[in-house]
Design a protein around this motif. Structure first.
Motif: not given
Length: 701
Positions: A579, A583, A679, A695
């Motif tokens: 994640d 992001g 995000y 996330l």
């Protein structure tokens, strides 16, 4: 237990290149040691140590490191000479000046990369190596400085000559080969994305590998200029090639979003045919044929986007703008691939040279972290000097020098303690070997030839360890501290007392340096490092001077450089790390979107829409700098309002240029809003200093 398991991996897995590197470096070291002994230099060990410090697998890397090491040594020796001459009667002020100098050099090294940083590291601790002994005997300062510079220069000359004469490996050739590999990987990434063959995790893994290789390629480019006159004359083309290939890593994300989310729902036969042709790209095709194919795909994408804008629109806005998204990014990717193929062909003399603007860029800078590194090195050296003063220990000078060297060398690492651990293992092994050689093996030897035979096992094996990244952290300190503790000189002393004093000063110096790294701004924990990545990217975007119209590649270079610093520490099996990388890549796309919207405003949008987008850009940067959840919610609502305004403004009464720019504005705004919503956890961790938790659905704005 299998017999082969008793052999260390670095020896068992060594290939021809590793053996060539080890034997070549050993030959250079013995040549430097022989010349130093023949010339009667005071400390021949410095020539031998320099050979192994400078040694690199590629000729250009060795030459570059040697040049920067020489510059750093000259600078440090000059400063030490000036300080001794001015302050030899005031030792307190002299040591304060040395502390300040080491701190400033560590600060500068933290703001630079590669061997430029190494030059400042050398300048910092060379002043200690020359200045600390010289202040005890001021009348010998100049001769001591000249001796150190001469011994180090001799080692640099020997290793540089043998690197380019014996089993040479050109950094220029390695750069071209790595560029070709990177370009092929990018073509396959674009083709596989267009074909819909990559899911989210596969795309992330491919982009992560390309970012890592891209940053390594940028470093290799700098080294290649030292041993390739052809590439040195085409340095602008090399920079431009790097910029184009980095840009494709960013642009492939929106195309993947269309193919995986909207392609089936908003099917268009011409767009589907275009993507199928992109998926059929052959990276091994001849450059001319590949350029022509990519140019044809670029023209098709642009033409189709223009036809869709000029034709009769249905009421499905989502379909219209999704198709525009796919066509815009398909065109951009094909254009950048075509440029990259053309640039690589010119670098390899497979196409006539054309003048291209190379552009300039700089890596991510963290002045606050650099300041902390400098202060920590200065405090550690101050502690070592205070210990020397209060204890009056005969090892005090050696302890101070070791503390300064280790703090300067490792202060610039993200996790200095982890790096020092391997260094300590190598130093301990060097101490054991030096004790064995100095007290048992060497006293009975006679002549230089016999000395070479005794030294060969240690240095050849250490060279093999240096050739492997996994064991270089142990091999390098062995080659540095073994001759230092052995104390090779024209009149060799085999007494045990000097050896034990040197081992004691080495151990105490390392202990004080480790204590400094543990107590004074210790390195980030994994959680803190991830949090700092979020914060750094958001602040970079929030403070970027958009109005200065800097080219896109400057922002991309800084952002990818910052991401690349953390990539080696990410756990591919940890979902939160996946994640985090997604992001970070979304933050790059968001920042590029701000630049793109600003460019559209400059080129001409209707007045009200231009003002609304300009305000949105300004407010987005403000929220990136310091925005809690409420401010992000307000920003999302503002972006929705601007999006609807631009959609309403689109109409047949506008001229084609304004209509095209309005459509592109809407496409980009839709993408920006999607990024912020998907995000939000990343951006809140960066702008509001909220702990990074991955996330999660509840993080969505």
């Amino acid at each position: 237990m299998a017999p082969g398991s008793l052999i260390p991996a670095f020896l068992r897995q060594a290939g021809a290149r590793e053996w060539q590197f080890s034997l070549r470096t050993f030959a250079a070291g013995m040549l430097a040691l022989y010349i130093a002994l023949a010339l009667g230099l005071d400390e021949p060990k410095w020539s031998l140590m320099t050979v192994y410090i400078v040694a690199q697998p590629l000729g250009g890397m060795a030459v570059a490191k040697g040049i920067y090491r020489l510059l750093g040594t000259l600078g440090g020796a000059l400063v030490a000479t000036l300080l001794v001459g001015a302050l030899n009667s005031q030792p307190t002020l002299f040591f304060i000046a040395l502390v300040v100098w080491l701190g400033l050099c560590t600060f500068a090294a933290s703001l630079l990369r590669n061997f430029r940083a190494y030059a400042f590291v050398l300048a910092g601790y060379s002043a200690l190596i020359v200045g600390v002994p010289a202040v005890l005997a001021p009348d010998q300062t100049f001769s001591l400085a000249v001796a150190r510079v001469t011994e180090i220069s001799l080692g640099i000359v020997c290793v540089s000559l043998l690197s380019v004469l014996v089993w040479p490996r050109s950094a220029g050739g390695a750069y071209l080969q790595s560029s070709r590999t990177q370009l092929i990987a990018l073509i396959r990434l674009v083709a596989d994305t267009a074909a819909g063959e990559l899911d989210r995790d596969q795309l992330r893994a491919r982009r992560q590998a390309l970012i890592t290789d891209g940053m390594a390629l940028e470093n290799l480019r700098e080294h290649a200029l030292f041993d390739s006159p052809r590439l040195r004359n085409r340095a602008g083309l090399c920079r431009r090639l790097g910029h184009e290939m980095l840009a494709m890593i960013s642009s492939v994300g929106p195309l993947h979003a269309y193919v995986n989310r909207y392609a089936e729902r908003h099917h268009h036969p011409l767009v589907t045919a275009l993507l199928a042709d992109i998926a059929a790209l052959d990276p091994e095709a001849p450059p001319e044929a590949l350029r022509d194919t990519l140019h044809g795909l670029y023209v098709r994408a642009r033409t189709l986007a223009r036809e869709l804008r000029g034709g009769q629109r249905d009421d499905n806005d989502e379909r219209f703008y999704s198709l525009q998204l796919a066509l815009e990014h398909s065109a951009e990717l094909c254009d950048r691939l075509r440029s990259s193929v053309a640039l690589f062909a010119m670098l390899t003399d497979r196409a006539p040279l054309v003048q291209w603007r190379g552009g300039t860029s700089r890596p991510h800078l963290d002045p606050s972290q650099a300041w902390r590194n400098g202060v920590r090195a200065a405090l550690a050296l101050s502690g070592a000097l205070a210990f020397w003063y209060w204890s009056a220990s005969p090892q005090g000078a050696g302890v101070a020098i070791q503390v300064g060297v280790i703090c300067a060398l490792f202060a610039t690492r993200d996790n200095p303690l982890a790096a020092v651990r391997g260094f300590i293992k190598g130093a301990a092994l060097a101490a054991a070997l030096a004790t064995l050689y100095r007290l048992v093996l060497l006293p009975g030897s006679d002549g230089f030839a016999e000395l070479v035979l005794w030294l060969a096992p240690v240095y050849v094996l250490a060279g093999l360890a240096m050739a492997r990244p996994a064991t270089a952290g142990i091999g390098i300190p062995v080659t540095i501290f073994f001759p230092l503790l052995l104390d090779l000189s024209p009149l060799q002393n085999f007494d045990a007392l000097p050896l034990f004093n040197n081992v004691l000063s080495l151990g105490m110096g390392m202990a004080l340096a480790v204590l400094a790294f543990m107590l004074v701004w210790p390195g980030d924990t994994p959680a803190e490092a991830r949090q700092r990545l979020c914060r750094d990217l958001c602040r970079t975007l929030g403070r970027w001077p958009i109005r200065r119209r800097w080219p896109r590649h400057r922002l991309e270079r800084q952002l990818y450089d910052r991401i690349g610093l953390l990539l080696p520490n990410l756990d591919p099996d940890d979902p939160r790390d996946g994640d985090l990388l997604r992001g970070a890549l979304a933050a790059v796309t968001l920042g590029l979107g701000l630049l793109y919207l600003n460019m559209l405003c400059r080129r001409g949008l209707p007045g009200d829409e231009k003002l609304a987008i300009t305000r949105l850009i300004r407010d987005t940067q403000r929220v990136l700098r310091d925005g809690d959840e409420d401010r992000w919610l307000a920003l999302t609502a503002q972006a929705d309002t601007v999006l609807r305004r631009c959609q309403r403004a689109y109409g047949p009464d506008l001229d084609p240029g304004e209509r095209r720019r309005l459509v592109r504005s809407v496409v980009r705004l839709r993408l920006q809003i999607s990024i912020i919503r998907r995000y939000a956890g990343f951006f809140l961790a960066g702008s509001a200093d909220r702990p990074w938790r991955g996330l999660r659905d509840q993080d969505v704005v």
